[in-house]
Scaffold this motif. Structure first.
Motif, short mmCIF file in Angstrom:
data_model
loop_
_atom_site.label_atom_id
_atom_site.label_comp_id
_atom_site.label_asym_id
_atom_site.label_seq_id
_atom_site.Cartn_x
_atom_site.Cartn_y
_atom_site.Cartn_z
N ALA A 167 0.54 -0.88 0.24
CA ALA A 167 -0.29 0.03 0.31
C ALA A 167 0.97 1.07 -0.56
O ALA A 167 -0.19 2.52 0.03
CB ALA A 167 -0.30 -0.20 1.37
N ARG A 168 2.16 1.01 0.55
CA ARG A 168 3.27 2.35 0.26
C ARG A 168 2.63 3.26 -1.03
O ARG A 168 3.41 2.36 -1.76
CB ARG A 168 4.68 2.14 0.68
N GLY A 169 2.51 4.14 -1.09
CA GLY A 169 2.88 5.18 -2.78
C GLY A 169 1.55 4.33 -3.19
O GLY A 169 0.92 5.22 -4.91
N ALA A 170 0.66 3.69 -2.88
CA ALA A 170 -0.79 3.92 -3.49
C ALA A 170 -1.78 4.77 -2.38
O ALA A 170 -2.02 4.93 -1.73
CB ALA A 170 -1.58 2.66 -3.32
N GLU A 171 -1.75 6.27 -3.81
CA GLU A 171 -2.18 6.73 -3.56
C GLU A 171 -4.65 7.03 -2.32
O GLU A 171 -4.71 6.18 -3.35
CB GLU A 171 -2.78 8.09 -4.35
N ALA A 379 -9.43 -5.77 -9.17
CA ALA A 379 -9.14 -6.83 -9.67
C ALA A 379 -7.94 -6.56 -10.69
O ALA A 379 -7.16 -7.95 -11.21
CB ALA A 379 -10.09 -8.05 -9.87
N THR A 380 -7.50 -6.26 -11.57
CA THR A 380 -6.59 -6.06 -12.51
C THR A 380 -5.18 -5.32 -12.01
O THR A 380 -3.95 -5.86 -12.74
CB THR A 380 -7.08 -5.06 -13.56
N ARG A 381 -5.47 -3.68 -11.65
CA ARG A 381 -4.61 -3.15 -10.57
C ARG A 381 -3.60 -3.47 -9.34
O ARG A 381 -2.86 -2.53 -9.58
CB ARG A 381 -5.07 -1.62 -11.19
N GLY A 382 -4.70 -4.13 -8.69
CA GLY A 382 -4.23 -3.95 -7.05
C GLY A 382 -4.08 -3.08 -6.67
O GLY A 382 -5.61 -1.89 -6.72
N PHE A 383 -3.55 -2.28 -5.37
CA PHE A 383 -3.63 -1.33 -5.17
C PHE A 383 -3.49 0.32 -5.26
O PHE A 383 -3.61 1.33 -5.81
CB PHE A 383 -2.64 -0.79 -3.55
N ALA A 384 -2.82 0.26 -6.64
CA ALA A 384 -2.76 1.10 -7.67
C ALA A 384 -3.98 1.72 -8.47
O ALA A 384 -5.07 0.88 -8.72
CB ALA A 384 -1.69 0.51 -8.84
N GLN A 385 -4.20 3.25 -8.61
CA GLN A 385 -5.08 3.69 -9.17
C GLN A 385 -5.53 3.07 -10.36
O GLN A 385 -4.49 3.16 -11.12
CB GLN A 385 -5.23 5.22 -8.52
#
Ligand SMILES: Nc1ncnc2c1ncn2[C@@H]1O[C@H](COP(=O)(O)OP(=O)(O)OP(=O)(O)O)[C@@H](O)[C@H]1O
Ligand SMILES: [Mg+2]
Length: 385
Positions: A167-171, A379-385
């Motif tokens: 989650a580090r860096g996931a806005e 489901a495709t990108r995970g924690f990234a937006q």
């Protein structure tokens, strides 16, 4: 008309009434399921409220874990708990000048639950009556193993560390980092998270409710793409900070997930959204959930039950879920006919519990969103937006 679901419900309620593990599960169910959706028989069982552990008992757990007085390891710790649950409690403390949460396992609870888990066996026969093709033995073994993980706060610390790194860096997303040096099977120390629990957001402005809902989908569904699914959505496990970021707590119930399974689930979702029953069947067969030829019937049933919720932006609220349930009751025979042909690989048990609980936690927020699109993105990108 009595069907195969009643004996299963009876057996589950029996466990909830007679075992500690069952009572713990019941308390959680009553907190996660919105009241209008609670089956009356579950609502009727009043679980005893958890008594807080007195400070000397907490201090003893901490001393046993750390081999030192709590005040030697921490700058400070409050003697009154910030939260009390059936399995333990959380105290606010300070470490290296920063606020921390100190979670303590209730003494003896792990042992009692471990022995109670043997009684899960009574669910095997009624489960087989609903889902005759499943391997009930392996499914219950999976349920038992994950419940044992959940009691072990050292296991929780390592899961939480993995998801905190992801989650580090996931806005907009946060997972409080655990202090590994102080982690122990009965003690977990993590950074303190500030924010309003989702449980208290029902009357909040629409923008805040939507921010929470979007983050919940990213955190839970996204965690499966990050290879460690957080399978315990709960209205007090997510805190919305004033800046719109959401912190996720309680990493006890996690499950390693292979990326191929997430890919297959996305393929199934795509086929369903395309109303392509044949491809849906191929995807379900690849997942090991249903024979390929059942795809068209399963897709038609899913559309009939979920309706608007699959079709684009829609309000997911308690009324929408009551309507889904009413349609499922109306098509009970078709639902049971598909269940009779379904299987469930044990590794999917917790991720499916996650999806079910996620919907129940989202409903009171009453947010309008393109839900399948949000789920697909996570489901495709995970924690990234
Ligand atoms: N890092 C934290 N920051 C702020 N509050 C926290 C934190 N950790 C826990 N809490 C508070 O304590 C409550 C209970 O924590 P948690 O859900 O982890 O314990 P639990 O349900 O007893 O755990 P388990 O399911 O492992 O038995 C949370 O709902 C939250 O209110
Ligand atoms: Mg909890």
């Amino acid at each position: 008309v009595p069907g195969p679901l009643e004996p299963l419900a009876d057996a589950a309620l029996g466990l909830a009434r007679t075992t500690t593990a069952g009572r713990i599960a019941l308390v959680a169910a009553r907190e996660v399921v919105p009241a209008p959706l609670l089956p009356p028989r579950v609502a009727a069982v009043e679980p005893a409220t958890a008594e807080p552990l007195p400070w000397p008992a907490v201090a003893r757990v901490l001393r046993d874990a750390w081999g030192a007085d709590p005040e030697d390891e921490l700058d400070a710790i409050e003697r009154e708990p910030a939260a009390v649950t059936p399995t333990g409690q959380v105290h606010r403390g300070v470490l290296d000048g920063a606020p921390v949460a100190v979670k303590v396992r209730r003494p003896g609870v792990a042992e009692v639950v471990r022995s109670d888990l043997r009684t899960l066996e009574v669910l095997a026969a009624p489960l087989r009556a609903v889902l005759p093709r499943i391997d009930a033995g392996r499914l219950l073994a999976e349920a038992r193993e994950r419940a044992l993980d959940e009691l072990d706060l050292e296991h929780e610390a390592s899961a939480q560390r993995r998801l905190a790194r992801a989650a580090r860096g996931a806005e907009g997303l946060a997972v409080p980092a655990p202090v590994m040096r102080l982690s122990h099977p009965a003690v977990l120390v993590t950074a303190w998270a500030e924010g309003t629990p989702v449980a208290d957001l029902a009357g909040a402005p629409a923008a805040r409710r939507e921010a929470a809902a979007r983050a919940l989908v990213r955190l839970h569904v996204g965690s499966a793409r990050e290879a460690l699914a957080h399978c315990d959505p709960h209205p007090r496990h997510a805190l919305l900070a004033p800046d719109g970021a959401v912190a996720l707590l309680d990493h006890g119930a996690t499950r390693a997930v292979a990326p191929e399974r997430v890919d297959r689930a996305v393929a199934a979702l795509d086929a369903l959204l395309d109303e392509d029953g044949a491809s849906f069947g191929t995807a379900l067969a690849a997942l090991g959930w249903l024979p390929e030829e059942d795809g068209p019937a399963a897709a038609a049933l899913a559309w009939d039950l979920a309706g608007d919720l699959l079709a684009g932006p829609a309000v997911l609220d308690v009324d929408a879920l009551l309507a889904v349930r009413a349609r499922a009751v109306a098509r009970r025979d078709d639902v049971l006919a598909l269940a009779a042909r379904a299987t469930l690989p044990p590794e999917d048990l917790l991720p499916l519990r996650m999806l079910g609980a996620l919907v129940l936690v989202l409903a009171p927020l009453a947010v309008e969103l393109d839900w399948p699109a949000a789920v697909r993105a996570a489901a495709t990108r995970g924690f990234a937006q």
